[in-house]
Design an enzyme around this catalytic site. Structure first.
Site, PDB file in Angstrom:
ATOM      1  N   THR A 185       0.872  -1.183   0.000  1.00 24.88           N
ATOM      2  CA  THR A 185       0.000   0.000   0.000  1.00 24.88           C
ATOM      3  C   THR A 185       0.904   1.227   0.000  1.00 24.88           C
ATOM      4  O   THR A 185       2.040   1.162   0.477  1.00 24.88           O
ATOM      5  CB  THR A 185      -0.878   0.038   1.265  1.00 24.88           C
ATOM      6  OG1 THR A 185       0.007  -0.003   2.386  1.00 24.88           O
ATOM      7  CG2 THR A 185      -1.814  -1.130   1.317  1.00 24.88           C
ATOM      8  N   GLU A 330      -5.850  -3.478  -0.947  1.00 27.99           N
ATOM      9  CA  GLU A 330      -6.307  -4.570  -0.075  1.00 27.99           C
ATOM     10  C   GLU A 330      -7.513  -5.316  -0.639  1.00 27.99           C
ATOM     11  O   GLU A 330      -7.884  -6.372  -0.120  1.00 27.99           O
ATOM     12  CB  GLU A 330      -6.687  -4.011   1.303  1.00 27.99           C
ATOM     13  CG  GLU A 330      -5.515  -3.565   2.164  1.00 27.99           C
ATOM     14  CD  GLU A 330      -5.129  -2.107   1.927  1.00 27.99           C
ATOM     15  OE1 GLU A 330      -5.428  -1.569   0.835  1.00 27.99           O
ATOM     16  OE2 GLU A 330      -4.525  -1.502   2.829  1.00 27.99           O
ATOM     17  N   LYS A 439     -14.384  18.240  10.171  1.00 29.90           N
ATOM     18  CA  LYS A 439     -15.358  18.167  11.277  1.00 29.90           C
ATOM     19  C   LYS A 439     -15.649  19.572  11.773  1.00 29.90           C
ATOM     20  O   LYS A 439     -14.888  20.139  12.528  1.00 29.90           O
ATOM     21  CB  LYS A 439     -14.808  17.290  12.400  1.00 29.90           C
ATOM     22  CG  LYS A 439     -14.592  15.856  11.947  1.00 29.90           C
ATOM     23  CD  LYS A 439     -14.073  14.988  13.078  1.00 29.90           C
ATOM     24  CE  LYS A 439     -13.617  13.653  12.519  1.00 29.90           C
ATOM     25  NZ  LYS A 439     -12.170  13.470  12.517  1.00 29.90           N
ATOM     26  N   TRP A 444     -20.004  16.557  10.031  1.00 32.91           N
ATOM     27  CA  TRP A 444     -18.984  16.232   9.041  1.00 32.91           C
ATOM     28  C   TRP A 444     -19.296  16.875   7.696  1.00 32.91           C
ATOM     29  O   TRP A 444     -20.427  16.834   7.213  1.00 32.91           O
ATOM     30  CB  TRP A 444     -18.897  14.713   8.837  1.00 32.91           C
ATOM     31  CG  TRP A 444     -18.289  13.987   9.990  1.00 32.91           C
ATOM     32  CD1 TRP A 444     -17.967  14.509  11.205  1.00 32.91           C
ATOM     33  CD2 TRP A 444     -17.938  12.594  10.038  1.00 32.91           C
ATOM     34  NE1 TRP A 444     -17.437  13.536  12.005  1.00 32.91           N
ATOM     35  CE2 TRP A 444     -17.405  12.351  11.322  1.00 32.91           C
ATOM     36  CE3 TRP A 444     -18.011  11.541   9.132  1.00 32.91           C
ATOM     37  CZ2 TRP A 444     -16.953  11.092  11.717  1.00 32.91           C
ATOM     38  CZ3 TRP A 444     -17.561  10.296   9.519  1.00 32.91           C
ATOM     39  CH2 TRP A 444     -17.027  10.074  10.809  1.00 32.91           C
TER      40      TRP A 444
HETATM   41  P1  AMP Z   1      -4.854   2.292  -3.037  1.00 36.48           P
HETATM   42  O1  AMP Z   1      -4.715   1.174  -2.066  1.00 36.48           O
HETATM   43  O2  AMP Z   1      -3.587   3.045  -3.277  1.00 36.48           O
HETATM   44  O3  AMP Z   1      -5.480   1.809  -4.292  1.00 36.48           O
HETATM   45  O4  AMP Z   1      -5.845   3.359  -2.415  1.00 36.48           O
HETATM   46  C1  AMP Z   1      -7.136   2.996  -2.024  1.00 36.48           C
HETATM   47  C2  AMP Z   1      -7.901   4.210  -1.624  1.00 36.48           C
HETATM   48  O5  AMP Z   1      -8.107   5.067  -2.749  1.00 36.48           O
HETATM   49  C3  AMP Z   1      -9.297   3.919  -1.118  1.00 36.48           C
HETATM   50  O6  AMP Z   1      -9.309   3.489   0.206  1.00 36.48           O
HETATM   51  C4  AMP Z   1      -9.979   5.271  -1.315  1.00 36.48           C
HETATM   52  O7  AMP Z   1      -9.655   6.167  -0.290  1.00 36.48           O
HETATM   53  C5  AMP Z   1      -9.332   5.769  -2.594  1.00 36.48           C
HETATM   54  N1  AMP Z   1     -10.211   5.503  -3.737  1.00 36.48           N
HETATM   55  C6  AMP Z   1     -10.153   4.496  -4.616  1.00 36.48           C
HETATM   56  N2  AMP Z   1     -11.112   4.608  -5.551  1.00 36.48           N
HETATM   57  C7  AMP Z   1     -11.821   5.721  -5.252  1.00 36.48           C
HETATM   58  C8  AMP Z   1     -12.940   6.388  -5.827  1.00 36.48           C
HETATM   59  N3  AMP Z   1     -13.527   5.943  -6.920  1.00 36.48           N
HETATM   60  N4  AMP Z   1     -13.378   7.517  -5.228  1.00 36.48           N
HETATM   61  C9  AMP Z   1     -12.795   7.994  -4.124  1.00 36.48           C
HETATM   62  N5  AMP Z   1     -11.726   7.423  -3.533  1.00 36.48           N
HETATM   63  C10 AMP Z   1     -11.242   6.296  -4.084  1.00 36.48           C
END
Ligand code: AMP
Length: 539
Positions: A185, A330, A439, A444
């Site tokens: 990640t 994940e 907040k 929120w």
């Molecule tokens: P990653 O593990 O780098 O792919 O990041 C995952 C995170 O990206 C998620 O937990 C979200 O916070 C964000 N994310 C992924 N897709 C979207 C989406 N379509 N809209 C908003 N946030 C997203």
């Protein structure tokens, strides 16, 4: 009593074997480092992946050993997806855009034995080489004539590995639960953590991804993964495309709008996948050039929220559908996909479009829950925000080497760190990352909603809403804006534009204009940095 059906393990090698046998001549097109176009097909990729597997085997790489790639989207990288995992080793795709210390950290943490990389990334590899003692071999994705010089490292040419290997390798029969690939990640706080996928999770994820309510992939498609293959399994495309026999069009590291447009257009791409910033860049380029993409039917937009302006201009100008999806490293990555249900499809056009701006609904195989502040289930009213939890057959149960401890709750749910609403149609909408929520006076405010509203202003290129300390309300939104090139915009003009678009108390207390946003290695705005910068702006 057991059923009397054959029991074949779900193995990654079966995908490329299937593609070679049934879609052998289907093309895989890549733009190489020097800008030239390379064409191959699934039969050749399968043969070369077996040679790679043989080369790994003959150098003592065994089942479970980690092999890292530091590479762009090309056919050679796709071969690694099969040659490494198909052999039983674990493909560790590393993001070259991470900080050097992070790259060194994850290679050490994964204990990668081999590092396979694109020639232009040699400077990174040379810099981190003293810190990655676990790596025994450095393999450059090129032939001997393209080999870069290195005084510090003994480099081997990938093509020498392939040429020197026998053709008689047969894919081993592995345990489908065996680890197949590893992605870390991005870790905006703390060290990156490894998500370890299995053959089984990868296969059923690819089956789901290709369905009509997923990417709707078929053998007629030409697919361009603009999103990097190193990010979350390349959003399944290296697996799902050979599964259905879709043509793959791979842009290499040429990510400028002109190069992407040329490939999309000349290769007749029907489905392309990328983060919103890529789409914004491409749409701006095409509107400046007066160019359109008549073959582009569908675009998957994920990673950050789909801006309404992108949805609208893809449809109005190019006749393409923007499919909004949400996921994480994940979750392999697909968690939800925003395709219409029968109910949503019959909504009036404007409502339908608004509904499809949400992050979507779960495919079979994933479950989600939005919880309320007491930990109960939030009502499906499309309004109540709460933490989003997920579970399913392609969701992580923990991190590699137990990092971060036990992550699931007692019922096996994984905390996503996202905040969301869900509605009566079953659609989930991300309102924030937990740490990005604003907040104000105990209520929120969704930073994503504020940003989307700002992004719909014709002079705005990028928007980020972050919380700033406020003596009365604890936190209030500050809007950080990158205007489009050559555009002048004032604070008053923007606030006036936003007023009818949101509740009065959501309106930002201040607007800051900047020329550039700080970005993460995966193309997301680095909100933590902005928050730090503007925290005292209203004090
Ligand atoms: P990653 O593990 O780098 O792919 O990041 C995952 C995170 O990206 C998620 O937990 C979200 O916070 C964000 N994310 C992924 N897709 C979207 C989406 N379509 N809209 C908003 N946030 C997203």
């Amino acid at each position: 009593m057991h059923g009397l059906m054959q029991d074949h393990p779900l193995l990654i090698s079966t995908l490329i074997r299937h593609a070679a046998e049934n879609h052998g001549r289907r093309e895989v097109v890549s733009r190489l480092g020097d800008g030239s176009i390379h064409r191959t097909d699934y039969a050749t990729i399968e043969q070369r992946a077996r040679r790679l597997a043989r080369a790994l085997e003959s150098r003592g790489i065994r089942s479970g050993d980690r092999v890292a790639t530091l590479a762009w989207n090309t056919y050679r990288h796709v071969e690694c997806f099969y040659g490494v995992s198909g052999h039983g080793a674990v493909l560790h795709t590393v993001n070259p855009r991470l900080f050097h210390e992070q790259i060194a950290y994850i290679i050490r943490h994964a204990e990668d034995r081999v590092l396979v990389f694109d020639a232009d990334l040699l400077p990174i590899v040379e810099t981190i080489a003293p810190e990655i003692g676990c790596v025994e071999r450095f393999v450059v994705l090129c032939d001997r004539s393209g080999m870069p010089q290195s005084e510090r490292l003994k480099l081997e040419a990938y093509e020498d590995w392939i040429d020197g290997a026998d053709d008689d390798y047969t894919w081993p029969n592995l345990d489908e639960r065996a680890a197949s690939s590893l992605c870390y990640t991005s870790g905006t706080t703390g060290n990156p953590k490894g998500v370890l996928y299995s053959h089984r999770s990868t296969l059923i994820h690819a089956l789901s991804a290709s369905q009509a309510d997923g990417f709707s992939l078929s053998g007629l498609d030409a697919v361009m993964p603009i999103a990097p293959l190193f990010h979350a399994n390349g959003w399944s495309l290296p697996y799902a495309c050979p599964m259905v026999g879709a043509k793959m069009v791979l842009p290499g590291h040429h990510m400028d709008a002109g190069s992407l447009f040329e490939l999309l257009s000349t290769e007749g791409v029907s489905f392309a996948v990328g983060v919103p910033t890529i789409w914004t860049m491409l749409l701006t380029y095409m509107s400046e050039q007066g160019a359109t993409l008549p073959n582009l039917g569908r675009c998957l937009v994920a990673g950050t929220a789909l801006p309404p302006a992108v949805q609208k201009s893809l449809k109005d100008v190019h006749g393409a559908i923007a499919i909004h999806a949400w996921g994480m490293t994940e979750t392999s990555p697909i968690g939800t996909v925003g395709t219409p249900t029968a109910e949503v499809d019959t909504l009036p056009e404007v409502e339908r479009a608004v509904q499809l701006l949400k992050q979507g609904r779960v495919p079979y195989g994933v479950e989600i829950q939005v919880r309320d502040s007491q930990g109960g289930i939030a009502p499906r009213d499309g309004e109540t925000f709460g933490p989003l939890w997920v579970r399913g057959s392609w969701v992580a149960s923990g991190y590699f080497k137990g990092e971060g401890g036990a992550v699931l709750d007692a019922d096996g749910w994984f905390p996503t760190g996202d905040v969301a609403t869900w509605d009566r149609y079953g659609y989930m909408k991300i309102t924030d990352r937990t740490k990005d929520v604003i907040k104000s006076g105990g209520e929120w405010i969704s930073s994503i909603d504020v940003e989307n509203a700002a992004m719909s202003h014709p002079k705005v290129a990028l928007a980020a809403a972050v919380s700033a300390f406020h003596p009365k309300w604890d936190e209030r939104p500050v809007l950080v804006i990158v205007p489009k090139a050559g555009q002048q915009l004032t604070r008053e003009e923007l606030l006036e534009f936003l007023t009818p678009l949101m509740a009065k108390w959501w309106l930002p207390d201040d607007v800051v204009f900047v020329s550039e946003m700080p970005m993460t290695a995966t193309g997301k705005i680095l909100k933590a940095k902005l928050r730090e910068q503007y925290w005292h702006r209203l004090a």
